[in-house]
Design an enzyme around this catalytic site. Structure first.
Site, PDB file in Angstrom:
ATOM      1  N   ILE A   1       0.933  -1.156  -0.003  1.00 13.34           N
ATOM      2  CA  ILE A   1      -0.048  -0.132  -0.076  1.00 13.34           C
ATOM      3  C   ILE A   1       0.879   1.213   0.015  1.00 13.34           C
ATOM      4  O   ILE A   1       0.478   2.255  -0.833  1.00 13.34           O
ATOM      5  CB  ILE A   1      -1.038  -0.026   1.190  1.00 13.34           C
ATOM      6  CG1 ILE A   1      -1.779  -1.176   1.116  1.00 13.34           C
ATOM      7  CG2 ILE A   1      -1.713   1.119   1.238  1.00 13.34           C
ATOM      8  CD1 ILE A   1      -2.812  -1.196   2.479  1.00 13.34           C
ATOM      9  N   ALA A   2       1.677   1.356   0.947  1.00 12.53           N
ATOM     10  CA  ALA A   2       2.842   2.469   1.052  1.00 12.53           C
ATOM     11  C   ALA A   2       3.959   2.086   1.700  1.00 12.53           C
ATOM     12  O   ALA A   2       4.018   1.161   2.480  1.00 12.53           O
ATOM     13  CB  ALA A   2       1.898   3.511   1.968  1.00 12.53           C
TER      14      ALA A   2
ATOM     15  N   GLY B   1       6.845   3.928   4.269  1.00 17.58           N
ATOM     16  CA  GLY B   1       7.437   5.114   5.082  1.00 17.58           C
ATOM     17  C   GLY B   1       8.817   4.958   5.439  1.00 17.58           C
ATOM     18  O   GLY B   1       9.510   3.860   5.038  1.00 17.58           O
TER      19      GLY B   1
ATOM     20  N   ALA C   1       8.721   1.885   7.818  1.00 20.63           N
ATOM     21  CA  ALA C   1       8.172   0.371   7.810  1.00 20.63           C
ATOM     22  C   ALA C   1       7.415   0.584   6.306  1.00 20.63           C
ATOM     23  O   ALA C   1       7.152   1.856   5.493  1.00 20.63           O
ATOM     24  CB  ALA C   1       7.071   0.130   8.722  1.00 20.63           C
TER      25      ALA C   1
ATOM     26  N   VAL D   1       3.878  -0.590   4.555  1.00 20.88           N
ATOM     27  CA  VAL D   1       2.525  -1.117   4.828  1.00 20.88           C
ATOM     28  C   VAL D   1       1.817  -1.664   3.639  1.00 20.88           C
ATOM     29  O   VAL D   1       1.910  -1.319   2.404  1.00 20.88           O
ATOM     30  CB  VAL D   1       1.633   0.048   4.921  1.00 20.88           C
ATOM     31  CG1 VAL D   1       0.080  -0.113   5.271  1.00 20.88           C
ATOM     32  CG2 VAL D   1       2.333   1.266   6.005  1.00 20.88           C
TER      33      VAL D   1
ATOM     34  N   LYS E   1       1.785  -3.117   8.887  1.00 21.01           N
ATOM     35  CA  LYS E   1       2.949  -2.227   8.833  1.00 21.01           C
ATOM     36  C   LYS E   1       4.195  -3.188   9.124  1.00 21.01           C
ATOM     37  O   LYS E   1       4.066  -3.679  10.449  1.00 21.01           O
ATOM     38  CB  LYS E   1       2.941  -1.192   9.659  1.00 21.01           C
ATOM     39  CG  LYS E   1       3.952  -0.062   9.564  1.00 21.01           C
ATOM     40  CD  LYS E   1       3.783   1.026  10.483  1.00 21.01           C
ATOM     41  CE  LYS E   1       2.963   2.119   9.900  1.00 21.01           C
ATOM     42  NZ  LYS E   1       3.045   3.423  10.662  1.00 21.01           N
TER      43      LYS E   1
ATOM     44  N   ASP F   1       4.297  14.204  15.233  1.00 23.45           N
ATOM     45  CA  ASP F   1       4.455  14.017  13.738  1.00 23.45           C
ATOM     46  C   ASP F   1       3.267  14.034  12.977  1.00 23.45           C
ATOM     47  O   ASP F   1       2.876  13.386  12.106  1.00 23.45           O
ATOM     48  CB  ASP F   1       5.036  12.436  13.312  1.00 23.45           C
ATOM     49  CG  ASP F   1       5.635  12.489  12.213  1.00 23.45           C
ATOM     50  OD1 ASP F   1       6.097  13.651  11.565  1.00 23.45           O
ATOM     51  OD2 ASP F   1       5.626  11.362  11.442  1.00 23.45           O
TER      52      ASP F   1
END
Length: 265
Positions: free
Chosen positions: A24-25, A27, A30, A32, A47, A141
């Site tokens: 999905i993504a 970062g 981590a 995801v 994650k 954050d």
């Protein structure tokens, strides 16, 4: 032929329960993934910490802190954390899956938002932050990348990886954690954060939603950090004349350099 390397986690089952389906993504800490929970027969977001960070105790501790922080909240405007574990040495978190986009992606699509959009998103973000602050947690954050806009209309804040207990008031040391564009002056100058630091980040985010740009610009991170510490955030209406005096006042109140002059939480 496509020579791109395949992600070894896709197709793998973590702890004989979570089947990883797709990415999905990505970062800083981590990756995801979308996964299927075999036990409860539902889709979840998993994650997984980056392999090169696993040996770093600070990152591992921060990763685990995210699970504890988010699990404590259980609020409609906070991404839910269901489970955490370690599979073959890789720490992972299991979270609710929210099909949709991030606020950052919406800003890329629209450049800037209408006042009604900004207020709707802002109210939801404040709801999640209020729950965190009531539980003694500072997010630290907050930024558009961490605001999720679900397809069904739900708005949630996620990524409590940098969260700390309010009472801890701990320093970040040499490395400033978080994203520089949203860091409060006290985080920049002293490395200290409390609930008012989240309020400052919220104010910067409101400015960006209303104007389509961040208040401070610079080619290097330290240039932006210096402006946070020494300059007042301009009125949003100087960039977008359609911004009302009331919204100008809200952004100004939240982004006061002196935390004593901001809302407490």
């Amino acid at each position: 032929m496509n020579s791109a390397p395949l992600d070894p986690l896709i197709g793998r089952t973590l702890d004989e329960r979570y089947v990883v389906r797709s990415r999905i993504a990505r970062g800083g800490m981590a990756m995801v993934y979308l996964a299927n929970d075999l036990r409860l027969q539902r889709r979840v977001a998993v994650k997984v910490m980056h392999q090169h960070l696993v040996e770093d105790e600070n990152f591992t501790r921060r990763f685990e802190q995210e699970a504890r922080s988010a699990a404590m909240l259980g609020h409609a405007n906070v991404v839910g954390v269901f489970d955490q574990g370690v599979d073959a040495g890789l720490p992972y978190l299991v979270m609710e899956y929210l099909p949709g986009i991030t606020l950052r992606e919406l800003l890329k699509q629209q450049t800037r938002l209408t006042a009604d959009q900004a207020l709707e998103i802002g109210e939801a973000v404040l709801g999640g932050l209020a729950a965190a602050h009531s539980a003694g947690i500072v997010h630290r954050d907050l930024k558009p990348e961490n605001v999720l806009l679900a397809d069904d209309g739900r708005i949630k804040i996620g990524d409590f990886g940098l969260a700390r207990a309010v009472s801890a008031n701990t320093t970040t040391g040499q490395a400033l954690l978080g994203t520089i564009a949203y860091l409060s002056p006290e985080l920049v100058t002293r490395g200290l954060a409390d609930a008012r630091s989240d309020v400052y980040a919220f104010g910067i985010m409101m400015f960006e939603m209303l104007t389509g740009r961040q208040p401070f610009q610079g080619e290097q991170a330290m240039q932006i950090a210096y402006q946070h510490a020494h300059s007042e955030v301009p009125l949003a209406s100087t960039v977008n004349p359609e911004v009302s005096p009331e919204l100008d006042e809200l952004v100004r109140w939240c982004t006061q350099r002196d935390p004593e002059l901001r809302p407490n939480d």
